[in-house]
Scaffold this active site. Structure first.
Site, mmCIF file in Angstrom:
data_model
loop_
_atom_site.group_PDB
_atom_site.id
_atom_site.type_symbol
_atom_site.label_atom_id
_atom_site.label_comp_id
_atom_site.label_asym_id
_atom_site.label_seq_id
_atom_site.Cartn_x
_atom_site.Cartn_y
_atom_site.Cartn_z
ATOM 1 N N GLU A 124 0.805 -1.233 0.000
ATOM 2 C CA GLU A 124 0.000 0.000 0.000
ATOM 3 C C GLU A 124 0.835 1.279 0.000
ATOM 4 O O GLU A 124 0.594 2.199 0.774
ATOM 5 C CB GLU A 124 -0.956 -0.002 1.200
ATOM 6 N N GLU A 230 -5.808 -10.938 -0.852
ATOM 7 C CA GLU A 230 -6.569 -10.728 0.397
ATOM 8 C C GLU A 230 -8.068 -10.790 0.108
ATOM 9 O O GLU A 230 -8.842 -9.920 0.525
ATOM 10 C CB GLU A 230 -6.220 -9.369 1.006
HETATM 11 C C1 XIL Z 1 -5.626 -6.355 8.715
HETATM 12 C C2 XIL Z 1 -5.827 -7.562 9.614
HETATM 13 O O1 XIL Z 1 -6.712 -8.451 8.979
HETATM 14 C C3 XIL Z 1 -6.352 -7.126 10.941
HETATM 15 O O2 XIL Z 1 -6.428 -8.226 11.836
HETATM 16 C C4 XIL Z 1 -5.447 -6.036 11.537
HETATM 17 O O3 XIL Z 1 -6.024 -5.544 12.717
HETATM 18 C C5 XIL Z 1 -5.240 -4.899 10.546
HETATM 19 O O4 XIL Z 1 -4.771 -5.415 9.322
HETATM 20 N N1 XIL Z 1 -4.781 -4.637 3.982
HETATM 21 C C6 XIL Z 1 -3.704 -5.390 4.374
HETATM 22 C C7 XIL Z 1 -3.817 -6.291 5.550
HETATM 23 O O5 XIL Z 1 -2.688 -5.427 3.653
HETATM 24 O O6 XIL Z 1 -2.599 -6.434 6.235
HETATM 25 C C8 XIL Z 1 -4.886 -5.816 6.500
HETATM 26 O O7 XIL Z 1 -5.023 -6.800 7.514
HETATM 27 C C9 XIL Z 1 -6.183 -5.578 5.766
HETATM 28 C C10 XIL Z 1 -6.014 -4.526 4.710
#
Ligand code: XIL
Length: 319
Positions: A124, A230
Protein backbone atom coordinates in the site's frame (compact mmCIF):
# COMPACT_ATOMS: atom_id res chain seq x y z
CA UNK A 1 -14.96 -32.54 5.60
CA UNK A 2 -14.33 -35.08 2.85
CA UNK A 3 -13.52 -32.76 -0.02
CA UNK A 4 -10.67 -30.33 -0.13
CA UNK A 5 -10.93 -27.17 -2.18
CA UNK A 6 -7.22 -26.73 -2.81
CA UNK A 7 -6.87 -30.22 -4.25
CA UNK A 8 -9.19 -29.47 -7.13
CA UNK A 9 -7.38 -26.34 -8.20
CA UNK A 10 -4.36 -26.07 -10.48
CA UNK A 11 -3.23 -22.90 -8.68
CA UNK A 12 -2.74 -22.34 -4.96
CA UNK A 13 -5.76 -21.43 -2.89
CA UNK A 14 -4.57 -19.84 0.30
CA UNK A 15 -5.82 -18.23 3.44
CA UNK A 16 -4.64 -15.63 5.90
CA UNK A 17 -4.38 -17.29 9.28
CA UNK A 18 -4.60 -15.90 12.75
CA UNK A 19 -2.19 -17.05 15.36
CA UNK A 20 -2.90 -18.32 18.09
CA UNK A 21 -6.17 -19.69 16.66
CA UNK A 22 -4.11 -21.85 14.33
CA UNK A 23 -2.14 -23.35 17.18
CA UNK A 24 -4.87 -23.54 19.80
CA UNK A 25 -8.20 -24.15 18.11
CA UNK A 26 -8.33 -27.54 16.48
CA UNK A 27 -11.57 -26.85 14.57
CA UNK A 28 -9.91 -23.77 13.05
CA UNK A 29 -6.62 -25.44 12.16
CA UNK A 30 -8.35 -28.55 10.80
CA UNK A 31 -10.40 -26.47 8.44
CA UNK A 32 -7.49 -24.27 7.35
CA UNK A 33 -5.25 -27.28 6.77
CA UNK A 34 -7.82 -29.27 4.86
CA UNK A 35 -9.05 -26.54 2.53
CA UNK A 36 -6.06 -24.33 1.74
CA UNK A 37 -2.61 -25.00 0.31
CA UNK A 38 -0.96 -21.68 1.11
CA UNK A 39 -0.83 -19.80 4.44
CA UNK A 40 -0.24 -16.08 4.94
CA UNK A 41 0.21 -14.97 8.56
CA UNK A 42 -2.40 -12.23 8.90
CA UNK A 43 -0.60 -10.05 11.44
CA UNK A 44 2.41 -11.83 12.90
CA UNK A 45 5.00 -10.31 10.60
CA UNK A 46 3.82 -6.73 10.74
CA UNK A 47 6.40 -4.30 12.08
CA UNK A 48 4.63 -3.51 15.36
CA UNK A 49 4.63 -7.22 16.22
CA UNK A 50 7.97 -8.31 14.88
CA UNK A 51 10.13 -5.30 15.81
CA UNK A 52 8.30 -3.60 18.68
CA UNK A 53 11.49 -1.83 19.75
CA UNK A 54 14.31 -0.75 17.51
CA UNK A 55 16.64 -3.67 16.97
CA UNK A 56 14.63 -5.93 19.31
CA UNK A 57 12.86 -8.53 17.26
CA UNK A 58 10.09 -10.66 18.66
CA UNK A 59 10.51 -13.96 16.84
CA UNK A 60 8.65 -16.29 19.11
CA UNK A 61 5.27 -16.48 17.44
CA UNK A 62 6.56 -16.09 13.89
CA UNK A 63 9.01 -18.94 14.48
CA UNK A 64 6.18 -21.10 15.81
CA UNK A 65 4.02 -20.25 12.80
CA UNK A 66 6.81 -21.14 10.38
CA UNK A 67 7.47 -24.44 12.14
CA UNK A 68 3.79 -25.37 12.22
CA UNK A 69 3.17 -24.46 8.60
CA UNK A 70 6.30 -26.18 7.39
CA UNK A 71 5.41 -29.36 9.27
CA UNK A 72 2.10 -29.40 7.49
CA UNK A 73 3.67 -28.90 4.09
CA UNK A 74 1.90 -25.68 3.23
CA UNK A 75 3.29 -22.94 1.07
CA UNK A 76 4.04 -19.81 3.09
CA UNK A 77 3.52 -16.29 1.89
CA UNK A 78 5.11 -13.47 3.89
CA UNK A 79 3.02 -10.42 4.68
CA UNK A 80 4.38 -7.77 4.97
CA UNK A 81 7.76 -6.08 5.34
CA UNK A 82 7.01 -2.41 4.74
CA UNK A 83 3.54 -1.00 5.43
CA UNK A 84 2.57 2.34 6.88
CA UNK A 85 0.15 0.78 9.33
CA UNK A 86 0.65 -1.48 12.35
CA UNK A 87 3.95 0.28 13.00
CA UNK A 88 5.81 0.55 16.29
CA UNK A 89 5.88 4.16 17.58
CA UNK A 90 9.70 4.39 17.50
CA UNK A 91 9.59 4.41 13.70
CA UNK A 92 8.59 8.09 13.81
CA UNK A 93 11.82 8.94 15.61
CA UNK A 94 14.13 7.76 12.83
CA UNK A 95 13.38 9.80 9.68
CA UNK A 96 16.16 9.58 7.10
CA UNK A 97 17.77 6.59 8.77
CA UNK A 98 17.72 4.13 5.88
CA UNK A 99 19.61 1.55 7.92
CA UNK A 100 16.40 0.98 9.84
CA UNK A 101 14.61 0.00 6.64
CA UNK A 102 17.44 -2.17 5.40
CA UNK A 103 17.84 -3.92 8.75
CA UNK A 104 14.12 -4.58 9.02
CA UNK A 105 14.01 -6.27 5.61
CA UNK A 106 17.32 -8.08 6.07
CA UNK A 107 16.73 -9.48 9.52
CA UNK A 108 13.31 -10.90 8.81
CA UNK A 109 14.07 -12.32 5.41
CA UNK A 110 17.40 -13.77 6.40
CA UNK A 111 15.93 -15.53 9.41
CA UNK A 112 13.32 -17.21 7.26
CA UNK A 113 15.32 -17.60 4.06
CA UNK A 114 14.12 -20.61 2.10
CA UNK A 115 10.89 -20.91 4.10
CA UNK A 116 8.55 -18.40 2.49
CA UNK A 117 7.80 -18.79 -1.22
CA UNK A 118 7.02 -15.14 -1.59
CA UNK A 119 6.94 -11.85 0.31
CA UNK A 120 4.86 -8.71 0.15
CA UNK A 121 7.95 -6.55 0.33
CA UNK A 122 6.02 -3.30 0.16
CA UNK A 123 2.32 -2.89 0.93
CA UNK A 124 0.00 0.00 0.00
CA UNK A 125 2.69 2.52 -0.92
CA UNK A 126 0.62 4.45 -3.49
CA UNK A 127 -2.28 6.86 -3.07
CA UNK A 128 -5.49 6.62 -5.06
CA UNK A 129 -4.13 9.30 -7.42
CA UNK A 130 -0.98 7.32 -8.07
CA UNK A 131 1.53 9.22 -5.92
CA UNK A 132 3.92 7.59 -3.49
CA UNK A 133 2.43 8.12 -0.02
CA UNK A 134 4.53 10.42 2.16
CA UNK A 135 4.24 7.84 4.94
CA UNK A 136 6.56 6.56 7.64
CA UNK A 137 8.69 4.29 5.46
CA UNK A 138 9.03 7.02 2.84
CA UNK A 139 10.33 9.27 5.61
CA UNK A 140 12.74 6.60 6.80
CA UNK A 141 14.03 5.42 3.42
CA UNK A 142 13.47 8.43 1.14
CA UNK A 143 11.83 8.58 -2.27
CA UNK A 144 13.82 5.54 -3.46
CA UNK A 145 12.64 3.38 -0.64
CA UNK A 146 10.98 0.77 -2.83
CA UNK A 147 14.24 0.20 -4.69
CA UNK A 148 16.11 -0.14 -1.41
CA UNK A 149 13.57 -2.58 -0.03
CA UNK A 150 13.45 -4.85 -3.08
CA UNK A 151 17.22 -4.91 -3.46
CA UNK A 152 17.67 -5.78 0.23
CA UNK A 153 14.97 -8.44 -0.02
CA UNK A 154 16.58 -10.13 -3.00
CA UNK A 155 19.92 -10.24 -1.25
CA UNK A 156 18.48 -11.64 1.96
CA UNK A 157 16.59 -14.49 0.31
CA UNK A 158 17.48 -14.83 -3.37
CA UNK A 159 14.94 -17.62 -3.92
CA UNK A 160 11.89 -15.82 -2.55
CA UNK A 161 9.45 -14.25 -4.99
CA UNK A 162 9.12 -10.54 -4.35
CA UNK A 163 5.72 -8.82 -4.52
CA UNK A 164 4.29 -5.34 -4.38
CA UNK A 165 0.83 -5.53 -2.74
CA UNK A 166 -2.01 -2.98 -2.81
CA UNK A 167 -5.78 -2.40 -2.97
CA UNK A 168 -7.94 -0.94 -5.74
CA UNK A 169 -5.36 -1.82 -8.41
CA UNK A 170 -8.03 -3.81 -10.19
CA UNK A 171 -10.44 -0.91 -10.62
CA UNK A 172 -8.51 2.34 -10.28
CA UNK A 173 -6.65 2.68 -13.57
CA UNK A 174 -4.72 5.74 -12.50
CA UNK A 175 -3.33 3.97 -9.46
CA UNK A 176 -2.74 0.73 -11.35
CA UNK A 177 -0.83 2.50 -14.13
CA UNK A 178 1.27 4.47 -11.66
CA UNK A 179 2.17 1.30 -9.77
CA UNK A 180 2.90 -0.62 -12.96
CA UNK A 181 5.10 2.08 -14.41
CA UNK A 182 6.97 2.45 -11.10
CA UNK A 183 7.61 -1.31 -10.90
CA UNK A 184 8.60 -1.53 -14.57
CA UNK A 185 11.08 1.32 -14.02
CA UNK A 186 12.53 -0.52 -11.05
CA UNK A 187 13.02 -3.56 -13.24
CA UNK A 188 14.69 -1.52 -15.95
CA UNK A 189 17.29 -0.46 -13.42
CA UNK A 190 17.97 -4.10 -12.53
CA UNK A 191 15.79 -4.37 -9.44
CA UNK A 192 13.90 -7.65 -9.21
CA UNK A 193 10.14 -7.43 -8.65
CA UNK A 194 8.39 -10.70 -9.41
CA UNK A 195 4.75 -10.07 -8.82
CA UNK A 196 1.84 -7.92 -7.83
CA UNK A 197 -0.58 -8.66 -5.04
CA UNK A 198 -4.07 -7.42 -5.77
CA UNK A 199 -5.90 -7.43 -2.45
CA UNK A 200 -9.54 -7.63 -3.65
CA UNK A 201 -11.54 -6.76 -0.57
CA UNK A 202 -14.81 -6.84 -2.49
CA UNK A 203 -18.47 -6.42 -1.77
CA UNK A 204 -21.58 -7.46 -3.64
CA UNK A 205 -21.86 -4.21 -5.57
CA UNK A 206 -18.74 -5.20 -7.53
CA UNK A 207 -19.95 -5.23 -11.08
CA UNK A 208 -16.74 -4.33 -12.80
CA UNK A 209 -15.54 -7.82 -13.44
CA UNK A 210 -14.38 -6.94 -16.95
CA UNK A 211 -12.23 -4.23 -15.52
CA UNK A 212 -10.76 -6.61 -12.96
CA UNK A 213 -10.07 -9.15 -15.71
CA UNK A 214 -8.30 -6.65 -17.91
CA UNK A 215 -6.19 -5.29 -15.02
CA UNK A 216 -5.02 -8.74 -14.03
CA UNK A 217 -4.25 -9.60 -17.64
CA UNK A 218 -2.25 -6.41 -18.09
CA UNK A 219 -0.12 -7.31 -15.08
CA UNK A 220 0.48 -10.81 -16.42
CA UNK A 221 1.32 -9.43 -19.86
CA UNK A 222 3.87 -7.14 -18.25
CA UNK A 223 5.41 -10.32 -16.90
CA UNK A 224 4.36 -10.02 -13.27
CA UNK A 225 3.02 -12.92 -11.25
CA UNK A 226 -0.53 -12.12 -10.19
CA UNK A 227 -1.57 -12.88 -6.62
CA UNK A 228 -5.12 -12.21 -5.51
CA UNK A 229 -3.81 -11.71 -2.05
CA UNK A 230 -6.57 -10.73 0.40
CA UNK A 231 -9.86 -11.86 -1.06
CA UNK A 232 -13.12 -11.46 0.81
CA UNK A 233 -16.62 -10.48 -0.28
CA UNK A 234 -18.50 -8.36 2.20
CA UNK A 235 -22.26 -8.93 1.96
CA UNK A 236 -23.26 -6.17 4.37
CA UNK A 237 -20.82 -3.32 3.80
CA UNK A 238 -23.24 -0.51 4.69
CA UNK A 239 -24.98 -2.38 7.48
CA UNK A 240 -28.41 -1.93 5.94
CA UNK A 241 -28.87 -5.14 4.02
CA UNK A 242 -32.47 -6.11 3.44
CA UNK A 243 -31.87 -9.28 1.43
CA UNK A 244 -32.05 -12.59 3.24
CA UNK A 245 -28.83 -14.35 4.13
CA UNK A 246 -29.72 -17.02 1.63
CA UNK A 247 -29.92 -14.44 -1.18
CA UNK A 248 -26.72 -12.75 -0.09
CA UNK A 249 -24.82 -16.01 0.08
CA UNK A 250 -26.03 -16.97 -3.39
CA UNK A 251 -24.79 -13.64 -4.79
CA UNK A 252 -21.49 -14.04 -2.96
CA UNK A 253 -21.08 -17.51 -4.45
CA UNK A 254 -21.85 -16.25 -7.94
CA UNK A 255 -19.35 -13.39 -7.67
CA UNK A 256 -16.60 -15.70 -6.46
CA UNK A 257 -17.21 -18.19 -9.27
CA UNK A 258 -16.95 -15.35 -11.80
CA UNK A 259 -13.76 -14.18 -10.20
CA UNK A 260 -12.17 -17.61 -10.12
CA UNK A 261 -13.20 -18.10 -13.70
CA UNK A 262 -11.55 -14.88 -14.86
CA UNK A 263 -8.42 -15.69 -12.84
CA UNK A 264 -8.30 -19.08 -14.56
CA UNK A 265 -7.91 -17.31 -17.87
CA UNK A 266 -4.59 -15.79 -16.87
CA UNK A 267 -1.52 -17.52 -18.25
CA UNK A 268 -0.88 -20.40 -15.79
CA UNK A 269 2.77 -19.43 -15.38
CA UNK A 270 1.64 -16.07 -13.99
CA UNK A 271 -0.87 -17.41 -11.45
CA UNK A 272 0.70 -17.30 -7.99
CA UNK A 273 -2.69 -18.09 -6.49
CA UNK A 274 -5.77 -16.75 -4.76
CA UNK A 275 -5.60 -16.11 -1.02
CA UNK A 276 -8.71 -15.51 1.08
CA UNK A 277 -8.29 -13.02 3.90
CA UNK A 278 -9.33 -15.44 6.59
CA UNK A 279 -10.78 -18.88 7.15
CA UNK A 280 -14.29 -18.34 8.50
CA UNK A 281 -16.66 -15.42 8.98
CA UNK A 282 -16.23 -14.91 12.71
CA UNK A 283 -12.44 -14.64 12.37
CA UNK A 284 -12.55 -12.27 9.40
CA UNK A 285 -10.93 -8.86 10.00
CA UNK A 286 -14.29 -7.32 8.96
CA UNK A 287 -16.14 -8.95 11.84
CA UNK A 288 -13.44 -9.45 14.43
CA UNK A 289 -11.33 -6.29 13.93
CA UNK A 290 -13.69 -3.80 12.29
CA UNK A 291 -16.60 -5.18 14.35
CA UNK A 292 -19.11 -5.17 11.51
CA UNK A 293 -21.93 -7.63 11.05
CA UNK A 294 -20.82 -9.50 7.96
CA UNK A 295 -20.18 -12.88 6.35
CA UNK A 296 -17.32 -12.35 3.90
CA UNK A 297 -15.63 -15.78 3.69
CA UNK A 298 -16.18 -19.37 2.57
CA UNK A 299 -17.01 -20.85 5.99
CA UNK A 300 -19.45 -19.75 8.68
CA UNK A 301 -19.01 -19.22 12.42
CA UNK A 302 -19.54 -22.92 13.03
CA UNK A 303 -16.83 -23.81 10.48
CA UNK A 304 -19.46 -25.08 8.04
CA UNK A 305 -19.05 -24.62 4.30
CA UNK A 306 -21.20 -21.83 2.84
CA UNK A 307 -22.77 -21.78 -0.64
CA UNK A 308 -19.65 -20.06 -2.00
CA UNK A 309 -17.51 -23.07 -1.06
CA UNK A 310 -19.97 -25.45 -2.72
CA UNK A 311 -20.08 -23.26 -5.82
CA UNK A 312 -16.28 -23.21 -6.10
CA UNK A 313 -16.08 -26.98 -5.64
CA UNK A 314 -18.58 -27.32 -8.46
CA UNK A 315 -16.68 -24.80 -10.58
CA UNK A 316 -13.46 -26.78 -10.26
CA UNK A 317 -15.17 -30.14 -10.76
CA UNK A 318 -16.66 -28.89 -14.04
CA UNK A 319 -13.58 -27.15 -15.36
C1 XIL B 1 -5.63 -6.35 8.71
C2 XIL B 1 -5.83 -7.56 9.61
O1 XIL B 1 -6.71 -8.45 8.98
C3 XIL B 1 -6.35 -7.13 10.94
O2 XIL B 1 -6.43 -8.23 11.84
C4 XIL B 1 -5.45 -6.04 11.54
O3 XIL B 1 -6.02 -5.54 12.72
C5 XIL B 1 -5.24 -4.90 10.55
O4 XIL B 1 -4.77 -5.42 9.32
N1 XIL B 1 -4.78 -4.64 3.98
C6 XIL B 1 -3.70 -5.39 4.37
C7 XIL B 1 -3.82 -6.29 5.55
O5 XIL B 1 -2.69 -5.43 3.65
O6 XIL B 1 -2.60 -6.43 6.24
C8 XIL B 1 -4.89 -5.82 6.50
O7 XIL B 1 -5.02 -6.80 7.51
C9 XIL B 1 -6.18 -5.58 5.77
C10 XIL B 1 -6.01 -4.53 4.71
Amino acid sequence: MPQQLHQLSSFHIGTAVKWPELSQKSSYSHLALSQFSSFTPENLLKASRIQPQRGKFNWQEADAFVKFTEQHGKRMHGHTLLWDRDLPPWINDVPGDEKVLLDHVRHIMTRYAGKFSGWDVVNEAFTETGELRPGSWFKVGGSEYLTKAFVAAEKADPHALLFYNDFDLEVNERKRDAVLSHLIKLRETGVRVDGIGVQLHLNLSTTRLNKIASSLKTMATENFLVHISELDVSVNPYDGETNTKEELFAMQAELLVQLFSLYSEINPSKRYGITFWGVCDNHSWITSDLKQVDYPLLFDDEYRAKPAWHALMKFFSNS
